[in-house]
Design an enzyme around this catalytic site. Structure first.
Site, PDB file in Angstrom:
ATOM      1  N   ASP A  42      50.762  48.233  48.457  1.00 42.05           N
ATOM      2  CA  ASP A  42      49.780  47.172  48.248  1.00 42.05           C
ATOM      3  C   ASP A  42      50.372  46.065  47.388  1.00 42.05           C
ATOM      4  OD1 ASP A  42      46.663  46.480  48.263  1.00 42.05           O
ATOM      5  OD2 ASP A  42      47.457  46.034  46.265  1.00 42.05           O
TER       6      ASP A  42
ATOM      7  N   TYR B 123      51.111  38.127  43.389  1.00 46.25           N
ATOM      8  CA  TYR B 123      51.937  39.011  42.546  1.00 46.25           C
ATOM      9  C   TYR B 123      53.370  38.479  42.448  1.00 46.25           C
ATOM     10  CZ  TYR B 123      48.172  42.482  43.321  1.00 46.25           C
ATOM     11  OH  TYR B 123      46.964  43.131  43.409  1.00 46.25           O
TER      12      TYR B 123
ATOM     13  N   LYS C 176      47.630  40.033  50.342  1.00 44.09           N
ATOM     14  CA  LYS C 176      46.339  39.350  50.137  1.00 44.09           C
ATOM     15  C   LYS C 176      46.535  37.851  50.064  1.00 44.09           C
ATOM     16  CE  LYS C 176      45.345  43.279  47.122  1.00 44.09           C
ATOM     17  NZ  LYS C 176      46.598  43.532  46.415  1.00 44.09           N
TER      18      LYS C 176
ATOM     19  N   HIS D 158      41.635  37.725  48.594  1.00 41.81           N
ATOM     20  CA  HIS D 158      41.837  38.356  47.279  1.00 41.81           C
ATOM     21  C   HIS D 158      40.579  38.346  46.398  1.00 41.81           C
ATOM     22  CE1 HIS D 158      45.422  39.447  44.529  1.00 41.81           C
ATOM     23  NE2 HIS D 158      44.338  40.038  44.093  1.00 41.81           N
TER      24      HIS D 158
HETATM   25  P1  NAD Z   1      46.371  51.633  37.668  1.00 39.11           P
HETATM   26  O1  NAD Z   1      45.002  52.102  37.394  1.00 39.11           O
HETATM   27  O2  NAD Z   1      47.087  52.060  38.882  1.00 39.11           O
HETATM   28  O3  NAD Z   1      47.226  51.985  36.360  1.00 39.11           O
HETATM   29  C1  NAD Z   1      48.588  51.703  36.306  1.00 39.11           C
HETATM   30  C2  NAD Z   1      49.107  52.003  34.909  1.00 39.11           C
HETATM   31  O4  NAD Z   1      48.736  53.317  34.521  1.00 39.11           O
HETATM   32  C3  NAD Z   1      50.632  51.976  34.868  1.00 39.11           C
HETATM   33  O5  NAD Z   1      51.100  50.685  34.596  1.00 39.11           O
HETATM   34  C4  NAD Z   1      50.946  52.958  33.756  1.00 39.11           C
HETATM   35  O6  NAD Z   1      50.833  52.318  32.508  1.00 39.11           O
HETATM   36  C5  NAD Z   1      49.817  53.961  33.872  1.00 39.11           C
HETATM   37  N1  NAD Z   1      50.174  55.165  34.674  1.00 39.11           N
HETATM   38  C6  NAD Z   1      50.480  55.219  35.996  1.00 39.11           C
HETATM   39  N2  NAD Z   1      50.701  56.485  36.361  1.00 39.11           N
HETATM   40  C7  NAD Z   1      50.520  57.251  35.266  1.00 39.11           C
HETATM   41  C8  NAD Z   1      50.594  58.630  35.027  1.00 39.11           C
HETATM   42  N3  NAD Z   1      50.894  59.483  36.000  1.00 39.11           N
HETATM   43  N4  NAD Z   1      50.349  59.075  33.776  1.00 39.11           N
HETATM   44  C9  NAD Z   1      50.034  58.216  32.776  1.00 39.11           C
HETATM   45  N5  NAD Z   1      49.929  56.890  32.948  1.00 39.11           N
HETATM   46  C10 NAD Z   1      50.169  56.404  34.183  1.00 39.11           C
HETATM   47  O7  NAD Z   1      46.301  50.027  37.525  1.00 39.11           O
HETATM   48  P2  NAD Z   1      46.699  48.755  38.360  1.00 39.11           P
HETATM   49  O8  NAD Z   1      48.147  48.563  38.492  1.00 39.11           O
HETATM   50  O9  NAD Z   1      45.882  47.665  37.740  1.00 39.11           O
HETATM   51  O10 NAD Z   1      46.053  48.999  39.805  1.00 39.11           O
HETATM   52  C11 NAD Z   1      46.775  49.576  40.873  1.00 39.11           C
HETATM   53  C12 NAD Z   1      47.010  48.586  41.972  1.00 39.11           C
HETATM   54  O11 NAD Z   1      45.773  48.002  42.415  1.00 39.11           O
HETATM   55  C13 NAD Z   1      47.822  47.342  41.546  1.00 39.11           C
HETATM   56  O12 NAD Z   1      49.177  47.627  41.405  1.00 39.11           O
HETATM   57  C14 NAD Z   1      47.488  46.396  42.662  1.00 39.11           C
HETATM   58  O13 NAD Z   1      48.259  46.717  43.811  1.00 39.11           O
HETATM   59  C15 NAD Z   1      46.015  46.690  42.896  1.00 39.11           C
HETATM   60  N6  NAD Z   1      45.140  45.734  42.179  1.00 39.11           N
HETATM   61  C16 NAD Z   1      44.381  44.876  42.921  1.00 39.11           C
HETATM   62  C17 NAD Z   1      43.536  43.971  42.300  1.00 39.11           C
HETATM   63  C18 NAD Z   1      42.708  43.057  43.135  1.00 39.11           C
HETATM   64  O14 NAD Z   1      42.126  42.104  42.613  1.00 39.11           O
HETATM   65  N7  NAD Z   1      42.604  43.284  44.427  1.00 39.11           N
HETATM   66  C19 NAD Z   1      43.461  43.906  40.904  1.00 39.11           C
HETATM   67  C20 NAD Z   1      44.239  44.797  40.162  1.00 39.11           C
HETATM   68  C21 NAD Z   1      45.050  45.711  40.808  1.00 39.11           C
END
Ligand code: NAD
Length: 282
Positions: A46, A51, A76, A112
């Protein structure tokens, strides 16, 4: 090795229920990180134009040696306020994403943000209908749409979004939207499924469920999503966590575990982490 179940989207396209998100991964790092994810067994990636890592993501996809038909790539449209999003602007932005990713089609293309104060998403969706009809996106959907946005789209178009990608985790469980999605036939995709790895993963209720299963906090939170039927796209740049977040198919939460995690949604830590789509416009 790849035991990730698929979700059948409303046009019949199959989408892996667990994928890999690359928000905040710098372009120069995306090739390595996407490569590590594909090596670990993820097949769904994704990204998004905003990004700034579509090129690095594309290099990671190309270098992994995974056949294109096994991959599921989401990007997106950044329908930002700097311009008017007429049909041609949308088609140009889509072409630009394809070029940067080095692909001839995308599996899922999303608007988005709804930016409801701009009244522009219906015109964008008409261009998405064209993109879907051309086969250059196997499915099209939306992100951060609220119930009112989905209803407005439904009144103006017969093409139901395949997916709505929304902030969703145990501290922000989005019950109303999930119920509406079920009624409309829209798949629910959770962004920040781990609550961005912050407070959620430190809560005693999560630790207790994790201890009962001999699993990590992240793994039981991902299990909660999967058992609700959500599509999830956790992000990590750490190879060990990338593997850990995929290793969630060898155990199951029981009703008491699910209830303990559900209770967080009405507890003192419950809250939205990201921006509110009602006002987001930057
Ligand atoms: P997430 O909830 O996936 O958390 C990621 C963070 O959690 C990492 O940076 C790390 O610090 C921690 N983490 C990951 N694996 C772990 C583990 N096993 N143990 C402990 N800590 C851990 O947050 P995210 O990156 O905000 O969301 C995931 C994806 O969603 C993004 O990369 C993106 O692709 C998407 N996203 C989309 C939107 C949107 O507006 N459509 C907004 C935000 C994110």
């Amino acid at each position: 090795m790849n035991q990730v179940p698929s979700i059948k989207l409303n046009n019949g396209t199959l989408m892996p229920q667990l994928g890999f998100g690359v928000w905040q991964v710098p372009d120069a790092e995306a090739e390595r990180v996407v490569g590590a994810a594909l090596q670990a067994g993820y097949r769904s990636i994704d990204t998004a134009a905003v990004y700034g890592n579509e090129q690095g993501t594309g290099r990671g996809l190309a270098g992994a040696g995974v056949p294109r038909e096994e991959l599921f790539v989401t990007t997106k449209l950044w329908n930002g306020p700097s311009r008017t999003w007429d049909r041609d602007a949308v088609l140009r932005a889509f072409d630009d994403s394809l070029t940067k990713l080095g692909l001839d089609h995308i599996d899922l293309y999303l608007i988005h943000w709804p930016r409801p104060m701009r009244e522009g998403f219906v015109a964008i969706w008409k261009a998405f209908e064209e993109i879907a009809a051309s086969g250059r996106a196997r499915a099209v959907g939306v992100s951060n749409f609220r119930p009112a946005d989905l209803e407005r789209l439904g009144a103006e178009s017969s093409l139901v979004p395949a997916v709505n990608q929304i902030e969703l985790h145990p501290l922000f469980p989005q019950a109303e939207l999930r119920a509406l999605h079920r009624r409309l036939g829209v798949a629910t995709e959770a962004w920040s499924p781990l609550g961005q790895g912050r407070e959620l993963l430190t809560l005693p209720a999560v630790a207790e469920v994790a201890a009962r299963h001999g699993r990590s906090a992240a793994q039981v939170v991902l299990r909660w999503h999967l058992q609700l039927g959500n599509i999830v796209i956790p992000k990590s740049v750490t190879p060990e966590r990338i593997r850990e977040n995929l290793d969630v198919f060898g155990f199951e939460l029981d009703a008491a575990d699910l209830a303990a995690l559900d209770a967080l949604g009405t507890g003192p830590a419950a809250r939205r982490i990201g921006p509110d789509p009602a006002v987001f416009d930057y």
